[in-house]
Design a protein around this motif. Sequence first.
Motif, PDB file in Angstrom:
ATOM      1  N   PHE A  66      49.552  53.434  98.082  1.00 11.76           N
ATOM      2  CA  PHE A  66      49.746  52.568  96.924  1.00 11.76           C
ATOM      3  C   PHE A  66      49.540  51.112  97.330  1.00 11.76           C
ATOM      4  CE2 PHE A  66      51.429  56.511  95.551  1.00 11.76           C
ATOM      5  CZ  PHE A  66      51.401  56.511  94.170  1.00 11.76           C
ATOM      6  N   SER A  67      48.302  50.796  97.652  1.00  9.26           N
ATOM      7  CA  SER A  67      47.942  49.442  98.052  1.00  9.26           C
ATOM      8  C   SER A  67      46.428  49.332  98.049  1.00  9.26           C
ATOM      9  CB  SER A  67      48.492  49.118  99.451  1.00  9.26           C
ATOM     10  OG  SER A  67      48.232  47.776  99.809  1.00  9.26           O
ATOM     11  N   ASN A  68      45.946  48.132  98.259  1.00 13.02           N
ATOM     12  CA  ASN A  68      44.499  47.952  98.410  1.00 13.02           C
ATOM     13  C   ASN A  68      44.036  48.373  99.794  1.00 13.02           C
ATOM     14  OD1 ASN A  68      45.994  45.500  99.235  1.00 13.02           O
ATOM     15  ND2 ASN A  68      43.978  44.741  99.862  1.00 13.02           N
ATOM     16  N   GLY A  69      44.944  48.368 100.761  1.00 14.31           N
ATOM     17  CA  GLY A  69      44.570  48.682 102.139  1.00 14.31           C
ATOM     18  C   GLY A  69      45.695  49.383 102.873  1.00 14.31           C
ATOM     19  N   GLY A 303      50.084  41.206  89.606  1.00 13.19           N
ATOM     20  CA  GLY A 303      49.370  42.069  90.532  1.00 13.19           C
ATOM     21  C   GLY A 303      47.885  41.784  90.533  1.00 13.19           C
ATOM     22  N   CYS A 304      47.223  42.222  91.590  1.00 12.32           N
ATOM     23  CA  CYS A 304      45.789  41.992  91.760  1.00 12.32           C
ATOM     24  C   CYS A 304      44.959  42.905  90.874  1.00 12.32           C
ATOM     25  CB  CYS A 304      45.422  42.194  93.224  1.00 12.32           C
ATOM     26  SG  CYS A 304      43.664  42.185  93.594  1.00 12.32           S
ATOM     27  N   PRO A 322      39.525  45.140  90.616  1.00 12.83           N
ATOM     28  CA  PRO A 322      40.668  44.269  90.878  1.00 12.83           C
ATOM     29  C   PRO A 322      40.205  42.843  91.163  1.00 12.83           C
ATOM     30  CG  PRO A 322      40.096  45.441  92.866  1.00 12.83           C
ATOM     31  CD  PRO A 322      39.129  45.921  91.799  1.00 12.83           C
ATOM     32  N   CYS A 323      41.151  41.975  91.465  1.00 18.76           N
ATOM     33  CA  CYS A 323      40.808  40.605  91.835  1.00 18.76           C
ATOM     34  C   CYS A 323      39.961  40.608  93.114  1.00 18.76           C
ATOM     35  CB  CYS A 323      42.076  39.789  92.049  1.00 18.76           C
ATOM     36  SG  CYS A 323      43.098  40.345  93.434  1.00 18.76           S
ATOM     37  N   SER A 324      39.175  39.596  93.274  1.00 23.33           N
ATOM     38  CA  SER A 324      38.304  39.519  94.454  1.00 23.33           C
ATOM     39  C   SER A 324      38.998  38.870  95.643  1.00 23.33           C
ATOM     40  CB  SER A 324      37.030  38.745  94.123  1.00 23.33           C
ATOM     41  OG  SER A 324      37.342  37.428  93.675  1.00 23.33           O
ATOM     42  N   ASN A 325      39.971  38.008  95.382  1.00 31.00           N
ATOM     43  CA  ASN A 325      40.676  37.295  96.460  1.00 31.00           C
ATOM     44  C   ASN A 325      42.003  37.987  96.767  1.00 31.00           C
ATOM     45  OD1 ASN A 325      41.563  36.559  93.889  1.00 31.00           O
ATOM     46  ND2 ASN A 325      42.295  34.541  94.558  1.00 31.00           N
ATOM     47  N   ARG A 326      41.915  39.208  97.258  1.00 33.36           N
ATOM     48  CA  ARG A 326      43.106  40.041  97.410  1.00 33.36           C
ATOM     49  C   ARG A 326      44.102  39.501  98.432  1.00 33.36           C
ATOM     50  NH1 ARG A 326      38.872  43.268  96.077  1.00 33.36           N
ATOM     51  NH2 ARG A 326      38.103  43.631  98.188  1.00 33.36           N
ATOM     52  N   ASN A 327      43.637  38.799  99.432  1.00 34.33           N
ATOM     53  CA  ASN A 327      44.552  38.230 100.423  1.00 34.33           C
ATOM     54  C   ASN A 327      45.399  37.099  99.865  1.00 34.33           C
ATOM     55  OD1 ASN A 327      43.779  39.981 102.465  1.00 34.33           O
ATOM     56  ND2 ASN A 327      42.184  38.610 103.240  1.00 34.33           N
ATOM     57  N   ALA A 328      45.049  36.615  98.676  1.00 30.82           N
ATOM     58  CA  ALA A 328      45.822  35.540  98.049  1.00 30.82           C
ATOM     59  C   ALA A 328      46.957  36.076  97.187  1.00 30.82           C
ATOM     60  CB  ALA A 328      44.906  34.649  97.208  1.00 30.82           C
ATOM     61  N   SER A 334      51.794  46.251  89.858  1.00 27.53           N
ATOM     62  CA  SER A 334      52.988  45.561  89.391  1.00 27.53           C
ATOM     63  C   SER A 334      54.246  45.880  90.188  1.00 27.53           C
ATOM     64  CB  SER A 334      53.232  45.868  87.908  1.00 27.53           C
ATOM     65  OG  SER A 334      53.573  47.223  87.733  1.00 27.53           O
ATOM     66  N   LEU A 335      54.119  46.726  91.233  1.00 30.59           N
ATOM     67  CA  LEU A 335      55.274  47.074  92.058  1.00 30.59           C
ATOM     68  C   LEU A 335      55.011  47.009  93.558  1.00 30.59           C
ATOM     69  CD1 LEU A 335      56.884  50.143  90.216  1.00 30.59           C
ATOM     70  CD2 LEU A 335      57.877  47.869  90.513  1.00 30.59           C
ATOM     71  N   HIS A 336      53.771  47.249  93.967  1.00 27.46           N
ATOM     72  CA  HIS A 336      53.499  47.461  95.392  1.00 27.46           C
ATOM     73  C   HIS A 336      52.800  46.273  96.050  1.00 27.46           C
ATOM     74  CE1 HIS A 336      53.701  51.514  93.490  1.00 27.46           C
ATOM     75  NE2 HIS A 336      54.490  51.724  94.526  1.00 27.46           N
ATOM     76  N   PRO A 337      53.085  46.052  97.340  1.00 28.32           N
ATOM     77  CA  PRO A 337      52.491  44.912  98.045  1.00 28.32           C
ATOM     78  C   PRO A 337      51.001  45.117  98.333  1.00 28.32           C
ATOM     79  CG  PRO A 337      54.461  45.733  99.176  1.00 28.32           C
ATOM     80  CD  PRO A 337      54.061  46.764  98.171  1.00 28.32           C
ATOM     81  N   THR A 338      50.312  44.003  98.493  1.00 29.34           N
ATOM     82  CA  THR A 338      48.965  44.038  99.050  1.00 29.34           C
ATOM     83  C   THR A 338      49.056  44.288 100.550  1.00 29.34           C
ATOM     84  OG1 THR A 338      49.059  41.641  99.406  1.00 29.34           O
ATOM     85  CG2 THR A 338      48.018  42.419  97.347  1.00 29.34           C
ATOM     86  N   GLU A 339      47.926  44.626 101.156  1.00 21.72           N
ATOM     87  CA  GLU A 339      47.915  44.757 102.617  1.00 21.72           C
ATOM     88  C   GLU A 339      48.339  43.451 103.275  1.00 21.72           C
ATOM     89  OE1 GLU A 339      44.675  45.038 106.155  1.00 21.72           O
ATOM     90  OE2 GLU A 339      44.483  46.605 104.623  1.00 21.72           O
TER      91      GLU A 339
END
Length: 368
Positions: A66-69, A303-304, A322-328, A334-339
């Motif tokens: 449950f994340s982008n990475g 969320g992204c 999703p958003c392109s600037n995921r590290n930002a 709406s619940l889980h962190p990005t990498e």
Amino acid sequence: MGFLYVVLIIYATLVGKASESVSAPAMFVFGDSLADSGNNNYIPTLAKSNYPPYGIDFPQGPTGRFSNGKLAVDLIDHYIKGRITLCFVAELLGLPYPPPYSDPSTNGPQMLPGVNYASAASGILDDTGKQYMGPIPLSKQINNFRETASRIFGLFGQNVTAMNDYMSRVLVIMSVGSNDYLNNYLRPDLYTTSTQYSPLAFSNLLVQQIGQQLLALYNTGVRRFVVYSLGPIGCTPNQLVGQNCNDRVNQMVVLFNSALRSLIIDLNLHFPGANLAYGDVYGIVSDVLINPTPYGFSVSIQGCCGVDTGRVQWNCIAGIAPCSNRNAYVFWDSLHPTEALNRIIAQRSYAGPQSDIYPFNIQQLASQ
């Protein structure tokens, strides 16, 4: 006999490689969607993330994370085993991370470097997440670990000395409890817990249950534990009140975290030979949310990925970019962190001070 010899050689190599930095031949993971590496892909449940845009930055694409990475537990596994060991395991067994227990292909020597039992939508209480049908609660995850331990004992040819040594060195990571609020206590339309228990009584109930499960793991021979606190759930996009954190929800979380920290201190006194650490995710994430810019974040209240707020209110819409600037972004859905946020949690719990993880960090824990 030849197979047993190969297994013991694999184990000895894992221990030897790991001892170049730390001494933890395996990592076993328990929890919910913050730690699920794909278990829910193989069970009949509605809580799944095995579709794009989930996994957009993960080497294997959508795996059920449950994340982008990468998840925090993925990164911790990398730190513990070190690059040399990680490459060794990947080359020999094809397992860069502890595989999902529910995957039918997870068997035999593949289990030696560890297994992931976490299940999205699950909780400490067996009833939590029932609306998603079929998540694996913590008690069942512990039972699955017992089954794994029995199979590993067989791999060691019923060698008690080798098994005891292995179990005393493995590291248990536990990250669970969010759903007991989000998908239980805070859902009076589906559950009666909020009328049965005050917030304080409910937090104590949950922590008592965790204590019982940690005792069950201890009785199998495990001696190294990391138990993570809950993050500031009230600050997730799912729970915001306007653009502000939901203080009522965060106050509940603080009660739980305080009881959990006290439990870890107590168990360190009463579990002979064991070492347990309390990872303060609440504090780490709060630091980021209060002052996101130094960490590289510019978006912390949404969320992204695109989320269908009218349907399920938390997960990414399939096929929507999703958003392109995921590290930002702090949050992926709406619940889980990005990498990017998972990396901060992993780094600070692995090598951080006692204000991040108490009474010792994971690097210290795995080296004992």
